[in-house]
Design a protein around this motif. Sequence first.
Motif, PDB file in Angstrom:
ATOM      1  N   LEU A 364       0.806  -1.226   0.000  1.00 14.88           N
ATOM      2  CA  LEU A 364       0.000   0.000   0.000  1.00 14.88           C
ATOM      3  C   LEU A 364       0.839   1.276   0.000  1.00 14.88           C
ATOM      4  O   LEU A 364       0.311   2.372   0.084  1.00 14.88           O
ATOM      5  CB  LEU A 364      -0.915  -0.003   1.243  1.00 14.88           C
ATOM      6  CG  LEU A 364      -1.925  -1.160   1.317  1.00 14.88           C
ATOM      7  CD1 LEU A 364      -2.539  -1.258   2.717  1.00 14.88           C
ATOM      8  CD2 LEU A 364      -3.026  -0.982   0.276  1.00 14.88           C
ATOM      9  N   GLY A 365       2.163   1.114  -0.070  1.00 16.48           N
ATOM     10  CA  GLY A 365       3.043   2.272   0.032  1.00 16.48           C
ATOM     11  C   GLY A 365       3.542   2.760  -1.321  1.00 16.48           C
ATOM     12  O   GLY A 365       3.064   2.327  -2.371  1.00 16.48           O
ATOM     13  N   PRO A 366       4.534   3.671  -1.313  1.00 20.44           N
ATOM     14  CA  PRO A 366       5.044   4.239  -2.559  1.00 20.44           C
ATOM     15  C   PRO A 366       5.747   3.207  -3.437  1.00 20.44           C
ATOM     16  O   PRO A 366       6.322   2.248  -2.928  1.00 20.44           O
ATOM     17  CB  PRO A 366       6.075   5.277  -2.094  1.00 20.44           C
ATOM     18  CG  PRO A 366       5.964   5.372  -0.636  1.00 20.44           C
ATOM     19  CD  PRO A 366       5.204   4.208  -0.126  1.00 20.44           C
ATOM     20  N   SER A 367       5.687   3.446  -4.741  1.00 21.93           N
ATOM     21  CA  SER A 367       6.475   2.648  -5.679  1.00 21.93           C
ATOM     22  C   SER A 367       7.291   3.599  -6.540  1.00 21.93           C
ATOM     23  O   SER A 367       7.008   4.797  -6.599  1.00 21.93           O
ATOM     24  CB  SER A 367       5.558   1.796  -6.553  1.00 21.93           C
ATOM     25  OG  SER A 367       4.749   2.633  -7.345  1.00 21.93           O
ATOM     26  N   GLY A 411       7.854  -2.725  -6.911  1.00 18.56           N
ATOM     27  CA  GLY A 411       6.443  -2.434  -6.650  1.00 18.56           C
ATOM     28  C   GLY A 411       6.233  -1.554  -5.424  1.00 18.56           C
ATOM     29  O   GLY A 411       7.150  -0.882  -4.948  1.00 18.56           O
ATOM     30  N   ARG A 412       5.022  -1.590  -4.900  1.00 23.27           N
ATOM     31  CA  ARG A 412       4.664  -0.717  -3.781  1.00 23.27           C
ATOM     32  C   ARG A 412       5.200  -1.268  -2.466  1.00 23.27           C
ATOM     33  O   ARG A 412       5.170  -2.471  -2.222  1.00 23.27           O
ATOM     34  CB  ARG A 412       3.135  -0.557  -3.698  1.00 23.27           C
ATOM     35  CG  ARG A 412       2.555   0.152  -4.898  1.00 23.27           C
ATOM     36  CD  ARG A 412       1.053   0.346  -4.754  1.00 23.27           C
ATOM     37  NE  ARG A 412       0.726   1.384  -3.769  1.00 23.27           N
ATOM     38  CZ  ARG A 412      -0.523   1.760  -3.483  1.00 23.27           C
ATOM     39  NH1 ARG A 412      -1.542   1.184  -4.086  1.00 23.27           N
ATOM     40  NH2 ARG A 412      -0.743   2.720  -2.610  1.00 23.27           N
ATOM     41  N   MET A 413       5.674  -0.362  -1.626  1.00 22.55           N
ATOM     42  CA  MET A 413       6.235  -0.720  -0.320  1.00 22.55           C
ATOM     43  C   MET A 413       5.156  -1.302   0.597  1.00 22.55           C
ATOM     44  O   MET A 413       4.002  -0.904   0.543  1.00 22.55           O
ATOM     45  CB  MET A 413       6.827   0.550   0.306  1.00 22.55           C
ATOM     46  CG  MET A 413       7.537   0.347   1.624  1.00 22.55           C
ATOM     47  SD  MET A 413       8.278   1.900   2.189  1.00 22.55           S
ATOM     48  CE  MET A 413       6.810   2.811   2.713  1.00 22.55           C
ATOM     49  N   MET A 578      16.443  -3.370  -8.563  1.00 24.69           N
ATOM     50  CA  MET A 578      15.399  -2.359  -8.372  1.00 24.69           C
ATOM     51  C   MET A 578      14.570  -2.359  -9.646  1.00 24.69           C
ATOM     52  O   MET A 578      15.098  -2.038 -10.723  1.00 24.69           O
ATOM     53  CB  MET A 578      16.014  -0.983  -8.121  1.00 24.69           C
ATOM     54  CG  MET A 578      16.772  -0.901  -6.801  1.00 24.69           C
ATOM     55  SD  MET A 578      17.157   0.786  -6.307  1.00 24.69           S
ATOM     56  CE  MET A 578      18.634   1.104  -7.255  1.00 24.69           C
ATOM     57  N   GLU A 579      13.342  -2.750  -9.530  1.00 27.37           N
ATOM     58  CA  GLU A 579      12.477  -2.938 -10.695  1.00 27.37           C
ATOM     59  C   GLU A 579      13.216  -3.779 -11.736  1.00 27.37           C
ATOM     60  O   GLU A 579      13.606  -4.887 -11.429  1.00 27.37           O
ATOM     61  CB  GLU A 579      12.003  -1.576 -11.242  1.00 27.37           C
ATOM     62  CG  GLU A 579      11.131  -0.817 -10.235  1.00 27.37           C
ATOM     63  CD  GLU A 579       9.884  -1.573  -9.780  1.00 27.37           C
ATOM     64  OE1 GLU A 579       9.361  -2.405 -10.536  1.00 27.37           O
ATOM     65  OE2 GLU A 579       9.427  -1.333  -8.647  1.00 27.37           O
ATOM     66  N   ASN A 580      13.472  -3.239 -12.950  1.00 24.13           N
ATOM     67  CA  ASN A 580      14.153  -4.052 -13.968  1.00 24.13           C
ATOM     68  C   ASN A 580      15.626  -3.707 -14.107  1.00 24.13           C
ATOM     69  O   ASN A 580      16.218  -3.916 -15.173  1.00 24.13           O
ATOM     70  CB  ASN A 580      13.444  -3.905 -15.318  1.00 24.13           C
ATOM     71  CG  ASN A 580      12.085  -4.593 -15.300  1.00 24.13           C
ATOM     72  OD1 ASN A 580      11.869  -5.525 -14.513  1.00 24.13           O
ATOM     73  ND2 ASN A 580      11.170  -4.123 -16.126  1.00 24.13           N
ATOM     74  N   CYS A 581      16.204  -3.130 -13.068  1.00 29.20           N
ATOM     75  CA  CYS A 581      17.638  -2.827 -13.098  1.00 29.20           C
ATOM     76  C   CYS A 581      18.354  -3.748 -12.117  1.00 29.20           C
ATOM     77  O   CYS A 581      17.871  -3.969 -11.010  1.00 29.20           O
ATOM     78  CB  CYS A 581      17.886  -1.375 -12.688  1.00 29.20           C
ATOM     79  SG  CYS A 581      17.071  -0.203 -13.764  1.00 29.20           S
ATOM     80  N   ILE A 582      19.492  -4.270 -12.523  1.00 29.02           N
ATOM     81  CA  ILE A 582      20.284  -5.110 -11.625  1.00 29.02           C
ATOM     82  C   ILE A 582      21.686  -4.525 -11.486  1.00 29.02           C
ATOM     83  O   ILE A 582      22.290  -4.089 -12.471  1.00 29.02           O
ATOM     84  CB  ILE A 582      20.300  -6.585 -12.097  1.00 29.02           C
ATOM     85  CG1 ILE A 582      20.991  -7.477 -11.060  1.00 29.02           C
ATOM     86  CG2 ILE A 582      20.947  -6.741 -13.461  1.00 29.02           C
ATOM     87  CD1 ILE A 582      20.751  -8.970 -11.279  1.00 29.02           C
ATOM     88  N   LEU A 583      22.158  -4.472 -10.247  1.00 39.79           N
ATOM     89  CA  LEU A 583      23.486  -3.907  -9.966  1.00 39.79           C
ATOM     90  C   LEU A 583      24.336  -4.969  -9.275  1.00 39.79           C
ATOM     91  O   LEU A 583      23.854  -5.637  -8.356  1.00 39.79           O
ATOM     92  CB  LEU A 583      23.371  -2.700  -9.030  1.00 39.79           C
ATOM     93  CG  LEU A 583      22.740  -1.414  -9.574  1.00 39.79           C
ATOM     94  CD1 LEU A 583      21.231  -1.494  -9.587  1.00 39.79           C
ATOM     95  CD2 LEU A 583      23.183  -0.227  -8.730  1.00 39.79           C
ATOM     96  N   LEU A 584      25.573  -5.097  -9.739  1.00 41.33           N
ATOM     97  CA  LEU A 584      26.493  -6.044  -9.106  1.00 41.33           C
ATOM     98  C   LEU A 584      27.481  -5.260  -8.263  1.00 41.33           C
ATOM     99  O   LEU A 584      28.006  -4.230  -8.690  1.00 41.33           O
ATOM    100  CB  LEU A 584      27.235  -6.860 -10.174  1.00 41.33           C
ATOM    101  CG  LEU A 584      26.329  -7.576 -11.190  1.00 41.33           C
ATOM    102  CD1 LEU A 584      27.171  -8.334 -12.217  1.00 41.33           C
ATOM    103  CD2 LEU A 584      25.371  -8.538 -10.487  1.00 41.33           C
TER     104      LEU A 584
END
Length: 604
Positions: A364-367, A411-413, A578-584
């Motif tokens: 129900l929180g911010p996305s 998605g939503r927090m 984070m969403e469709n980003c991936i960080l190594l």
Amino acid sequence: MDILGISCFYHDSAACLIRDGKILAAAQEERFTRKKHDPRFPKNATDYCLKEAGITGQDLDYVAFYDKPLLTFERLLMSYLTVAPKGLRSWLEAMPMWLGQKLYVPKIIRKEIGYKGEVLFTEHHESHAACAFYPSPFKEAAILTMDGVGEWATASYGFGKGKDLTFLKELHFPDSLGLLYSAFTYFTGFRVNSGEYKLMGLAPYGVPKYKDLILSELIDLKEDGSIRLNLSYFDFLGGLKMTNSRFSELFGGPERKPETEITQREMDIAASIQSVTEEVVMKMVQHVHKETGQKYLCMAGGVALNCVANGRILREGPFENLWIQPAAGDAGGAMGAALSTWYRYLGNERSIAEGYDSQQGSYLGPSFSNEEVKAFLESRGYPYRDLNAGNRASIIAEHMAQGKIVGYMAGRMEFGPRALGARSILGDARSKDTQTVMNLKIKYRESFRPFAPSVVEEKAPEYFETEKPSPYMLLVARVRKDRCLPQPSGDEIPMLERLKVKRSDIPAITHLDYSARLQTVNKAHKPDYHEVISEFEKLTGCAVIVNTSFNVRGEPIICSPEDAYRCFMRTEMDVLVMENCILLKEEQPLWEEKGDWRSELELD
Ligand SMILES: [Fe+2]
């Protein structure tokens, strides 16, 4: 019609907006201010709710506050007079807050959000009851609320039917199961109002050898589950501490100082108070069932976060089913106040599809959209790779299968204290090292603390002794016997050594007593997360992963991409999604901060 509910000025400030009875948005202030359990006016949470609804404070039809400040003021005054002049110091400390803020709630609300209309007040336990029943999947049900203390009530029960709530009985301050549990939280060296979870996690390491002592000396437990505290052992009426020297004598010495070694005594005390709590709760539940004749039970209030007790209620009956508000603490009061206004004050009908709750997975929180995440990463020059719908889940699953620890934001927090796959840190449940690595290198917290599993809902019975879904991680279930391994007997093995013994084929989430605090993941509520676990199963044959909240000890759960990146770089987490980003991690620039960030976090 838009109604805003607000809870604040005690702990866990929050705001919730409902439109025509539907929950549109809810969030806790701490996530925005980064101050855990932030009690201040929820300005950021309110702004977020208004933004999500596309309106301003002036457009609101009603604002409802979750408690009646004058009643609480009266309780404080009466408590003071009972022990005066002994409680003068705590009285003087509490007064500026009361006179300065709590008594002027409507004025503050109007000023902070530019609202001109009426401010309504619901009673504290009414707010808990409303957020337990109205979003539940039941047309009618018994309601039980239990917490530390609101105005006068510390527990209450009644029932809900359609739009109506009926209250039957209350237990009054200072007799309180929540306060009793908090007194032990304090005595074992944890922080009141946040360390209760640790005490519960510690319980399986101990033997309940003080149980009879608690029942004979500290409380008088009646058949209906009501309790009377023996106040000669407690100090919360007049002092600034929870327990006094008589209490210490009873348990063989003074309270444990925070951050010192946890000894077998603390573990035995934890086991004892947990056992007493379960006994009290089971008696209350039996009584509520007898008095209401209802088939189902709804619960809220801080004590309803005791998922070990909840698991017993579900297993041992007498109710056929149970629904617990995920934001069971005071944050949920914001939602309860708004819902109570819609149904009780305005008299709107409640129609539900039986079997489906309206909490929406508590997402129900911010996305933050993929574009927003990318814009953040590019503005800072942080290297990332794109994932797409076709490879997203399988790439994340591969990292986990290789033993990598993955920060996951999508998605939503979540609304409520548990991370449910929107702001979570994930790992491989099959590895017995995951618990220690995650505790010491990622969360920087006590190594005894257990981790919880996420399992795809349809596969849960293959791993756990449960038939009912547990979408909000509020129930404890046993790991199936055929997955468990025998344990060496003997209490003489030190705690940390016992942790290293493999307890099942999913050891990272199997607690010492073979239990697990379960989240079942529903495909409709959280498709992205469901897919990640499903891909993990395709790779490994295991449909269970470790899910812990995305934060370090003392820090609120992350909200934004900035929070996520900071936490990722401060810890030994390997991968960030984070969403469709991936960080190594190995591709990131060197992380530097001024000062020691750890000293800025207040340890819980
Ligand atoms: Fe409460």
